[in-house]
Write a protein that holds these residues in place. Sequence first.
Motif, PDB file in Angstrom:
ATOM      1  N   ALA A 144       9.375  -3.159  19.399  1.00  0.00           N
ATOM      2  CA  ALA A 144       8.263  -3.503  18.515  1.00  0.00           C
ATOM      3  C   ALA A 144       8.723  -3.754  17.078  1.00  0.00           C
ATOM      4  CB  ALA A 144       7.223  -2.378  18.544  1.00  0.00           C
ATOM      5  N   ARG A 145       9.854  -3.192  16.654  1.00  0.00           N
ATOM      6  CA  ARG A 145      10.304  -3.342  15.264  1.00  0.00           C
ATOM      7  C   ARG A 145      11.130  -4.607  15.038  1.00  0.00           C
ATOM      8  NH1 ARG A 145      12.219   2.808  13.561  1.00  0.00           N
ATOM      9  NH2 ARG A 145      10.200   3.827  13.965  1.00  0.00           N
ATOM     10  N   SER A 146      11.459  -5.323  16.105  1.00  0.00           N
ATOM     11  CA  SER A 146      12.260  -6.553  16.011  1.00  0.00           C
ATOM     12  C   SER A 146      13.608  -6.293  15.359  1.00  0.00           C
ATOM     13  CB  SER A 146      11.487  -7.634  15.230  1.00  0.00           C
ATOM     14  OG  SER A 146      10.300  -7.970  15.909  1.00  0.00           O
ATOM     15  N   GLN A 147      14.179  -5.129  15.589  1.00  0.00           N
ATOM     16  CA  GLN A 147      15.514  -4.806  15.125  1.00  0.00           C
ATOM     17  C   GLN A 147      16.499  -5.017  16.277  1.00  0.00           C
ATOM     18  OE1 GLN A 147      16.318  -3.940  11.972  1.00  0.00           O
ATOM     19  NE2 GLN A 147      14.158  -4.186  11.408  1.00  0.00           N
ATOM     20  N   PRO A 148      17.778  -5.292  15.977  1.00  0.00           N
ATOM     21  CA  PRO A 148      18.772  -5.494  17.049  1.00  0.00           C
ATOM     22  C   PRO A 148      18.794  -4.304  18.012  1.00  0.00           C
ATOM     23  CG  PRO A 148      19.693  -6.149  14.951  1.00  0.00           C
ATOM     24  CD  PRO A 148      18.374  -5.494  14.637  1.00  0.00           C
ATOM     25  N   GLN A 149      18.684  -4.614  19.288  1.00  0.00           N
ATOM     26  CA  GLN A 149      18.618  -3.580  20.327  1.00  0.00           C
ATOM     27  C   GLN A 149      19.312  -4.103  21.573  1.00  0.00           C
ATOM     28  OE1 GLN A 149      14.948  -1.187  20.855  1.00  0.00           O
ATOM     29  NE2 GLN A 149      14.922  -1.992  22.953  1.00  0.00           N
ATOM     30  N   VAL A 150      20.092  -3.251  22.240  1.00  0.00           N
ATOM     31  CA  VAL A 150      20.895  -3.677  23.388  1.00  0.00           C
ATOM     32  C   VAL A 150      20.117  -3.471  24.686  1.00  0.00           C
ATOM     33  CG1 VAL A 150      23.011  -3.308  24.716  1.00  0.00           C
ATOM     34  CG2 VAL A 150      23.070  -3.208  22.222  1.00  0.00           C
ATOM     35  N   ASN A 151      20.062  -4.533  25.492  1.00  0.00           N
ATOM     36  CA  ASN A 151      19.523  -4.469  26.850  1.00  0.00           C
ATOM     37  C   ASN A 151      20.714  -4.599  27.787  1.00  0.00           C
ATOM     38  OD1 ASN A 151      18.501  -5.213  29.435  1.00  0.00           O
ATOM     39  ND2 ASN A 151      16.591  -5.879  28.514  1.00  0.00           N
ATOM     40  N   SER A 152      20.909  -3.611  28.664  1.00  0.00           N
ATOM     41  CA  SER A 152      22.089  -3.622  29.532  1.00  0.00           C
ATOM     42  C   SER A 152      21.710  -3.284  30.960  1.00  0.00           C
ATOM     43  CB  SER A 152      23.149  -2.633  29.022  1.00  0.00           C
ATOM     44  OG  SER A 152      22.640  -1.317  29.044  1.00  0.00           O
ATOM     45  N   GLY A 153      22.583  -3.658  31.883  1.00  0.00           N
ATOM     46  CA  GLY A 153      22.384  -3.362  33.295  1.00  0.00           C
ATOM     47  C   GLY A 153      23.605  -3.762  34.091  1.00  0.00           C
ATOM     48  N   GLY A 154      23.619  -3.402  35.372  1.00  0.00           N
ATOM     49  CA  GLY A 154      24.757  -3.738  36.224  1.00  0.00           C
ATOM     50  C   GLY A 154      24.468  -3.391  37.676  1.00  0.00           C
ATOM     51  N   SER A 155      25.325  -3.891  38.578  1.00  0.00           N
ATOM     52  CA  SER A 155      25.144  -3.624  40.003  1.00  0.00           C
ATOM     53  C   SER A 155      26.403  -4.019  40.763  1.00  0.00           C
ATOM     54  CB  SER A 155      23.959  -4.418  40.551  1.00  0.00           C
ATOM     55  OG  SER A 155      23.768  -4.169  41.922  1.00  0.00           O
ATOM     56  N   VAL A 156      26.601  -3.404  41.939  1.00  0.00           N
ATOM     57  CA  VAL A 156      27.660  -3.787  42.876  1.00  0.00           C
ATOM     58  C   VAL A 156      27.011  -4.623  43.978  1.00  0.00           C
ATOM     59  CG1 VAL A 156      29.364  -2.973  44.544  1.00  0.00           C
ATOM     60  CG2 VAL A 156      29.040  -1.746  42.390  1.00  0.00           C
ATOM     61  N   LEU A 157      27.573  -5.809  44.244  1.00  0.00           N
ATOM     62  CA  LEU A 157      27.003  -6.726  45.233  1.00  0.00           C
ATOM     63  C   LEU A 157      28.033  -7.045  46.305  1.00  0.00           C
ATOM     64  CD1 LEU A 157      25.152  -9.225  42.856  1.00  0.00           C
ATOM     65  CD2 LEU A 157      24.244  -7.180  43.966  1.00  0.00           C
ATOM     66  N   ILE A 173      16.439 -13.225  22.216  1.00  0.00           N
ATOM     67  CA  ILE A 173      17.871 -12.921  22.245  1.00  0.00           C
ATOM     68  C   ILE A 173      18.446 -13.137  20.850  1.00  0.00           C
ATOM     69  CG2 ILE A 173      20.094 -13.576  23.244  1.00  0.00           C
ATOM     70  CD1 ILE A 173      18.567 -14.513  25.705  1.00  0.00           C
ATOM     71  N   ALA A 174      19.330 -12.237  20.420  1.00  0.00           N
ATOM     72  CA  ALA A 174      19.997 -12.381  19.122  1.00  0.00           C
ATOM     73  C   ALA A 174      20.987 -13.542  19.168  1.00  0.00           C
ATOM     74  CB  ALA A 174      20.704 -11.088  18.762  1.00  0.00           C
ATOM     75  N   GLY A 175      21.292 -14.109  18.015  1.00  0.00           N
ATOM     76  CA  GLY A 175      22.181 -15.255  17.944  1.00  0.00           C
ATOM     77  C   GLY A 175      23.652 -14.874  18.049  1.00  0.00           C
ATOM     78  N   LYS A 176      24.547 -15.839  17.682  1.00  0.00           N
ATOM     79  CA  LYS A 176      25.982 -15.647  17.844  1.00  0.00           C
ATOM     80  C   LYS A 176      26.549 -14.589  16.919  1.00  0.00           C
ATOM     81  CE  LYS A 176      27.237 -20.237  19.558  1.00  0.00           C
ATOM     82  NZ  LYS A 176      28.103 -21.423  19.356  1.00  0.00           N
ATOM     83  N   ASP A 177      25.820 -14.243  15.855  1.00  0.00           N
ATOM     84  CA  ASP A 177      26.349 -13.260  14.917  1.00  0.00           C
ATOM     85  C   ASP A 177      26.470 -11.873  15.541  1.00  0.00           C
ATOM     86  OD1 ASP A 177      26.412 -15.243  13.034  1.00  0.00           O
ATOM     87  OD2 ASP A 177      24.454 -14.737  12.183  1.00  0.00           O
ATOM     88  N   ILE A 178      25.737 -11.608  16.618  1.00  0.00           N
ATOM     89  CA  ILE A 178      25.786 -10.322  17.315  1.00  0.00           C
ATOM     90  C   ILE A 178      26.278 -10.575  18.729  1.00  0.00           C
ATOM     91  CG2 ILE A 178      24.480  -8.299  18.041  1.00  0.00           C
ATOM     92  CD1 ILE A 178      22.494  -8.874  15.835  1.00  0.00           C
ATOM     93  N   SER A 179      27.275  -9.800  19.143  1.00  0.00           N
ATOM     94  CA  SER A 179      27.931 -10.063  20.418  1.00  0.00           C
ATOM     95  C   SER A 179      27.095  -9.584  21.600  1.00  0.00           C
ATOM     96  CB  SER A 179      29.306  -9.386  20.474  1.00  0.00           C
ATOM     97  OG  SER A 179      30.168  -9.927  19.497  1.00  0.00           O
ATOM     98  N   SER A 180      26.989 -10.455  22.607  1.00  0.00           N
ATOM     99  CA  SER A 180      26.416 -10.122  23.916  1.00  0.00           C
ATOM    100  C   SER A 180      27.416 -10.605  24.963  1.00  0.00           C
ATOM    101  CB  SER A 180      25.064 -10.802  24.120  1.00  0.00           C
ATOM    102  OG  SER A 180      24.131 -10.381  23.146  1.00  0.00           O
TER     103      SER A 180
END
Length: 244
Positions: free
Chosen positions: A193-206, A225-232
């Motif tokens: 809700a604050r529109s501050q940088p926040q990490v969304n993460s996940g993973g799985s074995v397939l 999604i954040a731009g190129k200035d923040i790494s994803s």
Amino acid sequence: MTFFWPFLTLLLVGFPHQIWCQSQDCHAPKGKDGVMGHQGRDGRPGQKGDQGDPGAPGHFQGLTGSKGDAGDPGTSGDPGNRGYIGSEGPPGAPGDQGKKGIKGAMADTRAQHKAAFSAIHPKLNGNRLLFTEIITNEENVYNKETGEFTCSEPGYYYFTFQVVSLGDLCLQIWMKKSQEAGKKLLSFCDRNARSQPQVNSGGSVLNLDIGDQVWIETDAKNRRIAGKDISSIFSGFLLFPRSE
């Protein structure tokens, strides 16, 4: 007069036999037996009598015959119902040790597949994320133009992502089998809700076959999604091959 004479005659005939009463009781003389009447009709059947006691057992007095010849065998009957499973018996004695096998060939790690990739700087193409800058791409399994990983060796693969958001963001792992339409496997959503940088993460074995494809998509309503200035980053690699 016609009636008088028979009456007088009957009176004279019976007079000699008249008995004078000596007391107050008078008895007439005994008459003669009458003629036997006709036989009467049969009476009604009587009620059924009670059951009698059982008789004494009989005695067999005949001669014992010789045993006859055996008859032909009859046809087989239907199989009976299956019985209950009995309790498990004790383990048997260990068997003899087998012969030593032939020594296998030495493993050559250079011949093993080493599929692995990592890519950063995502951008949206519709709902699909394209990670446009490749860091690692062993065996060329990741395509930055489509955002897809393509399996070249059947086995078990691990995929993971960390994407920075500036608002609500839902990310999904998608997979497409050969000759089938793609389908969403997993979804990971974060509220921001604050529109501050926040990490969304996940993973799985397939568990993948040759030609299977894996990629990342966003929810149509939550895709900030954040731009190129923040790494994803999006990564994947082979854990171990699957023997066919």
